[in-house]
Design an enzyme around this catalytic site. Structure first.
Site, PDB file in Angstrom:
ATOM      1  N   LYS A 207       0.843  -1.212   0.000  1.00  0.00           N
ATOM      2  CA  LYS A 207       0.000   0.000   0.000  1.00  0.00           C
ATOM      3  C   LYS A 207       0.871   1.252   0.000  1.00  0.00           C
ATOM      4  O   LYS A 207       1.583   1.516   0.967  1.00  0.00           O
ATOM      5  CB  LYS A 207      -0.910   0.038   1.229  1.00  0.00           C
ATOM      6  CG  LYS A 207      -1.930   1.172   1.118  1.00  0.00           C
ATOM      7  CD  LYS A 207      -2.635   1.477   2.409  1.00  0.00           C
ATOM      8  CE  LYS A 207      -1.861   2.441   3.270  1.00  0.00           C
ATOM      9  NZ  LYS A 207      -1.671   3.774   2.654  1.00  0.00           N
ATOM     10  N   GLU A 281      10.691   0.899   9.906  1.00  0.00           N
ATOM     11  CA  GLU A 281      11.683   1.936   9.605  1.00  0.00           C
ATOM     12  C   GLU A 281      10.974   3.252   9.858  1.00  0.00           C
ATOM     13  O   GLU A 281      10.064   3.637   9.124  1.00  0.00           O
ATOM     14  CB  GLU A 281      12.149   1.789   8.154  1.00  0.00           C
ATOM     15  CG  GLU A 281      13.511   2.384   7.930  1.00  0.00           C
ATOM     16  CD  GLU A 281      13.414   3.800   7.428  1.00  0.00           C
ATOM     17  OE1 GLU A 281      13.410   4.709   8.289  1.00  0.00           O
ATOM     18  OE2 GLU A 281      13.338   3.992   6.222  1.00  0.00           O
ATOM     19  N   CYS A 315      13.756  10.523   6.195  1.00  0.00           N
ATOM     20  CA  CYS A 315      13.770  10.028   7.571  1.00  0.00           C
ATOM     21  C   CYS A 315      15.163  10.174   8.192  1.00  0.00           C
ATOM     22  O   CYS A 315      15.286  10.362   9.399  1.00  0.00           O
ATOM     23  CB  CYS A 315      13.306   8.581   7.608  1.00  0.00           C
ATOM     24  SG  CYS A 315      14.097   7.576   6.356  1.00  0.00           S
ATOM     25  N   GLU A 412      11.010  15.299  15.371  1.00  0.00           N
ATOM     26  CA  GLU A 412      11.152  15.236  13.916  1.00  0.00           C
ATOM     27  C   GLU A 412      10.204  16.241  13.257  1.00  0.00           C
ATOM     28  O   GLU A 412       9.002  16.207  13.474  1.00  0.00           O
ATOM     29  CB  GLU A 412      10.822  13.816  13.429  1.00  0.00           C
ATOM     30  CG  GLU A 412      11.038  13.639  11.956  1.00  0.00           C
ATOM     31  CD  GLU A 412      10.759  12.222  11.471  1.00  0.00           C
ATOM     32  OE1 GLU A 412       9.709  11.661  11.818  1.00  0.00           O
ATOM     33  OE2 GLU A 412      11.613  11.681  10.740  1.00  0.00           O
TER      34      GLU A 412
HETATM   35  P1  NAI Z   1       2.137   7.854   8.571  1.00  0.00           P
HETATM   36  O1  NAI Z   1       3.033   7.032   9.404  1.00  0.00           O
HETATM   37  O2  NAI Z   1       0.753   8.116   9.041  1.00  0.00           O
HETATM   38  O3  NAI Z   1       2.006   7.221   7.099  1.00  0.00           O
HETATM   39  C1  NAI Z   1       2.864   6.234   6.558  1.00  0.00           C
HETATM   40  C2  NAI Z   1       2.049   5.127   5.924  1.00  0.00           C
HETATM   41  O4  NAI Z   1       1.316   4.428   6.928  1.00  0.00           O
HETATM   42  C3  NAI Z   1       1.006   5.605   4.925  1.00  0.00           C
HETATM   43  O5  NAI Z   1       0.933   4.684   3.863  1.00  0.00           O
HETATM   44  C4  NAI Z   1      -0.286   5.561   5.740  1.00  0.00           C
HETATM   45  O6  NAI Z   1      -1.447   5.414   4.956  1.00  0.00           O
HETATM   46  C5  NAI Z   1      -0.063   4.354   6.606  1.00  0.00           C
HETATM   47  N1  NAI Z   1      -0.829   4.310   7.863  1.00  0.00           N
HETATM   48  C6  NAI Z   1      -1.305   5.352   8.590  1.00  0.00           C
HETATM   49  N2  NAI Z   1      -1.934   4.891   9.708  1.00  0.00           N
HETATM   50  C7  NAI Z   1      -1.834   3.552   9.685  1.00  0.00           C
HETATM   51  C8  NAI Z   1      -2.269   2.509  10.568  1.00  0.00           C
HETATM   52  N3  NAI Z   1      -2.913   2.780  11.704  1.00  0.00           N
HETATM   53  N4  NAI Z   1      -1.992   1.232  10.247  1.00  0.00           N
HETATM   54  C9  NAI Z   1      -1.318   0.934   9.120  1.00  0.00           C
HETATM   55  N5  NAI Z   1      -0.893   1.872   8.253  1.00  0.00           N
HETATM   56  C10 NAI Z   1      -1.129   3.163   8.525  1.00  0.00           C
HETATM   57  O7  NAI Z   1       2.874   9.221   8.297  1.00  0.00           O
HETATM   58  P2  NAI Z   1       2.219  10.646   7.934  1.00  0.00           P
HETATM   59  O8  NAI Z   1       1.030  10.917   8.777  1.00  0.00           O
HETATM   60  O9  NAI Z   1       2.036  10.684   6.488  1.00  0.00           O
HETATM   61  O10 NAI Z   1       3.386  11.627   8.365  1.00  0.00           O
HETATM   62  C11 NAI Z   1       3.474  12.051   9.707  1.00  0.00           C
HETATM   63  C12 NAI Z   1       4.905  12.201  10.130  1.00  0.00           C
HETATM   64  O11 NAI Z   1       5.556  10.960  10.080  1.00  0.00           O
HETATM   65  C13 NAI Z   1       5.736  13.087   9.245  1.00  0.00           C
HETATM   66  O12 NAI Z   1       5.571  14.430   9.557  1.00  0.00           O
HETATM   67  C14 NAI Z   1       7.118  12.582   9.547  1.00  0.00           C
HETATM   68  O13 NAI Z   1       7.603  13.184  10.717  1.00  0.00           O
HETATM   69  C15 NAI Z   1       6.920  11.114   9.779  1.00  0.00           C
HETATM   70  N6  NAI Z   1       7.225  10.295   8.589  1.00  0.00           N
HETATM   71  C16 NAI Z   1       8.352   9.531   8.592  1.00  0.00           C
HETATM   72  C17 NAI Z   1       8.690   8.810   7.475  1.00  0.00           C
HETATM   73  C18 NAI Z   1       9.916   7.991   7.422  1.00  0.00           C
HETATM   74  O14 NAI Z   1      10.374   7.664   6.325  1.00  0.00           O
HETATM   75  N7  NAI Z   1      10.462   7.571   8.513  1.00  0.00           N
HETATM   76  C19 NAI Z   1       7.877   8.848   6.255  1.00  0.00           C
HETATM   77  C20 NAI Z   1       6.676   9.625   6.380  1.00  0.00           C
HETATM   78  C21 NAI Z   1       6.400  10.330   7.500  1.00  0.00           C
END
Ligand code: NAI
Ligand code: MG
Length: 501
Positions: A207, A281, A315, A412
């Site tokens: 996804k 990650e 990240c 972050e």
């Molecule tokens: P997120 O962690 O909500 O989204 C990442 C993925 O997880 C997306 O595909 C989303 O649809 C999915 N997701 C969301 N809730 C879920 C759940 N309960 N169960 C399974 N999958 C789920 O990240 P978001 O809200 O887009 O960004 C928020 C913050 O996260 C950013 O501001 C940043 O600080 C951090 N982030 C870190 C990343 C990294 O590469 N370590 C990448 C993206 C965001």
């Protein structure tokens, strides 16, 4: 006390060399937008299950927009629990019927074919990546897409050599893997997840993030055109609820997640007590450390690349800068000077250094931290570049006079925002750099090899770059310590999470 510094630098004389007036330093370039004529996008995308795009059982769709223009690009299917079940069943059948039984060298050919087709369609993929996610075309063209292809090439090579990688340990596939990826490197993260899973003999339900689904859907077309057996890779779209349904599905044997630490923790709780395997990650607040014996001009370029690359949506971004006291003034002066020359704007323009912030929500989060930094008493410095009137943009930002306890130093931000602190001794900077719940990456800039080795062994970070930053390679494992997650992606280590030994 908070201050907004917007200075006009005059001609300065330092060490006999003359610094140019800042207003003279920005070159004027005519716009050089990449053309979009050659790309093909549907108005509406279904879910990719069993090598076909199918309408979602949910009947629901959401829009994906271009964050640089705020315009809708396409409608994307939103998978509900029934759709997730359909995709997982397809992956399960494909695993039992074809993929598990297929000789490893045949699997390798499919993976190799995907790599070749990504290369063939790289221009189209790069443009779509920049349109859907906001990253500069130079990055998607030169980094994201070639690296994605390289990942498939690299793991194609492992597919028939697993018994050599793990000799006498009888490596076996796990089954169906559920993979959930973020929006910062959409196609590259899909490659990081899919390539090792297939090489190890597993099938996939992936996804992409809801703001950047398009290159994953293009990858679905590639997979279909490669004649992969139906159901081996299924790509379904939706937001957090869809992701949660994948995590919860009883036929999914392994979850691989990249995203926020918050969601990582939710997933970890959700699968506790099941025998699902998990790799996470997560976030980071990585330290970039400049010693006084470092080549300062190169280090400044490394700082810029460490935090402003991909709008800071990385990240492992070098978001905490530590500079040895004796070179602090020089580093700050050169850094500000370089920040002024960065071009913020149209992601499709080849001159652009900093593109659009991925979403309105993310821009709001960054603004929250900009206000917070000022409230906490740091000094803010921003280049006075002109931002486009439409779209989500943020100028490169530096916070000076920060301290360890500031939230802008601890949390972050995931945007083009850098905090800077000084240090005197090696021990002091190691302690400061490690003082974070995260541990994804770090950078060390020094002329001395011995100092580099001393630092790399004491930094609690999964990746430590020496005299460079943000360099990636499929052969090199990547992953974190502490709240940055566990499990490694890339390299031989990246096979482990996809095997039972
Ligand atoms: P997120 O962690 O909500 O989204 C990442 C993925 O997880 C997306 O595909 C989303 O649809 C999915 N997701 C969301 N809730 C879920 C759940 N309960 N169960 C399974 N999958 C789920 O990240 P978001 O809200 O887009 O960004 C928020 C913050 O996260 C950013 O501001 C940043 O600080 C951090 N982030 C870190 C990343 C990294 O590469 N370590 C990448 C993206 C965001
Ligand atoms: Mg989008």
């Amino acid at each position: 006390m908070s201050k907004l510094i917007k200075e006009k630098e005059n001609i300065e004389k330092t060490n006999g060399s003359v610094q140019l007036k800042s207003s003279l330093t920005k070159w004027q370039y005519s716009p050089a937008p990449e053309s979009t004529d050659h790309i093909h996008l549907e108005k509406q995308y279904g879910l990719f299950i069993n090598n076909q795009f199918v309408k979602p059982l949910s009947g629901k769709y959401f829009d994906t927009i271009n964050p640089a223009t705020e315009e809708k690009i396409a409608e994307i299917a939103e998978a509900d629990e029934k759709d997730v079940d359909k995709a997982v069943q397809a992956a399960k059948t494909a695993y039992e019927k074809y993929w598990k039984k297929l000789p490893a060298k045949e699997k390798a050919k499919y993976i190799y074919r995907i790599a070749r087709m990504i290369q063939e369609r790289s221009r189209e993929l790069a443009v779509i990546e920049s349109m859907d996610g906001g990253k500069p075309i130079r990055e998607s063209r030169d980094i994201d897409i070639p690296l994605a292809a390289n990942h498939f090439f690299y793991y194609a090579g492992w597919a028939d050599k697993l018994q050599y990688a793990f000799s006498n340990r009888n490596p076996q596939p796990i089954g169906v893997t559920g993979q959930i990826i973020p929006w910062n490197f959409p196609l590259l993260m899909a490659a990081w997840k899919i390539a090792p899973a297939l090489a190890c003999g597993n099938t996939v339900v992936l996804k992409p993030a809801e703001t950047t689904p398009l290159t994953a859907l293009k990858l679905a077309e590639i997979i279909r055109d490669c004649d992969l057996p139906p159901g081996v890779v299924n790509i379904i779209t939706g937001a957090g609820k869809t992701g949660a349904a994948i995590v919860k599905h009883p036929l999914v044997n392994k979850i691989a997640f990249t995203g926020s630490t918050e969601v990582g923790k939710i997933i970890q709780k959700a699968i506790a007590g099941t025998n699902k395997k998990l790799t996470l990650e997560l976030g980071g607040k990585s330290a970039n450390i400049i010693f006084d014996d470092a080549p300062i001009n190169e280090a400044v370029e490394g700082i810029i690349n460490g935090i402003f690359f991909n709008q800071g949506h990385v990240c492992c971004a070098g978001s905490r800068l530590f500079v040895q006291e004796s070179v602090y003034d020089e580093v700050v002066r050169k850094l500000k000077h370089r920040m002024k020359s960065l071009i913020v704007g149209d992601p499709l323009d080849k001159n652009t250094d900093i593109g659009a912030i991925n979403s309105k929500q993310q821009l709001e989060k960054i603004h929250y931290y900009l206000d917070l930094g000022i409230k906490e008493g740091a000094s803010i410095y921003q280049s006075d570049c002109k931002l486009p009137s439409k779209g989500y943009f943020c100028p490169p930002t530096l916070f000076l006079e920060t301290s360890q306890s500031h939230r802008i130093v601890q949390e972050e931000i995931f945007g083009p925002v850098l905090t800077i602190q000084t240090f005197r001794t090696v021990e002091e900077v190691i302690e400061k750099a490690n003082n974070t719940p995260y541990g994804l990456a770090a950078g060390v800039w020094t002329d001395k090899g011995s100092k580099i080795f001393n630092m790399t062994s004491k930094m609690r970070a999964g990746v430590v770059w020496a005299n460079t930053y943000n360099k990636f390679d499929p052969t090199s494992p990547f992953g974190g310590y502490k709240e940055s997650g566990f499990g490694r992606e890339g390299g031989l280590h990246g096979l482990l999470p996809y095997l039972n030994l």
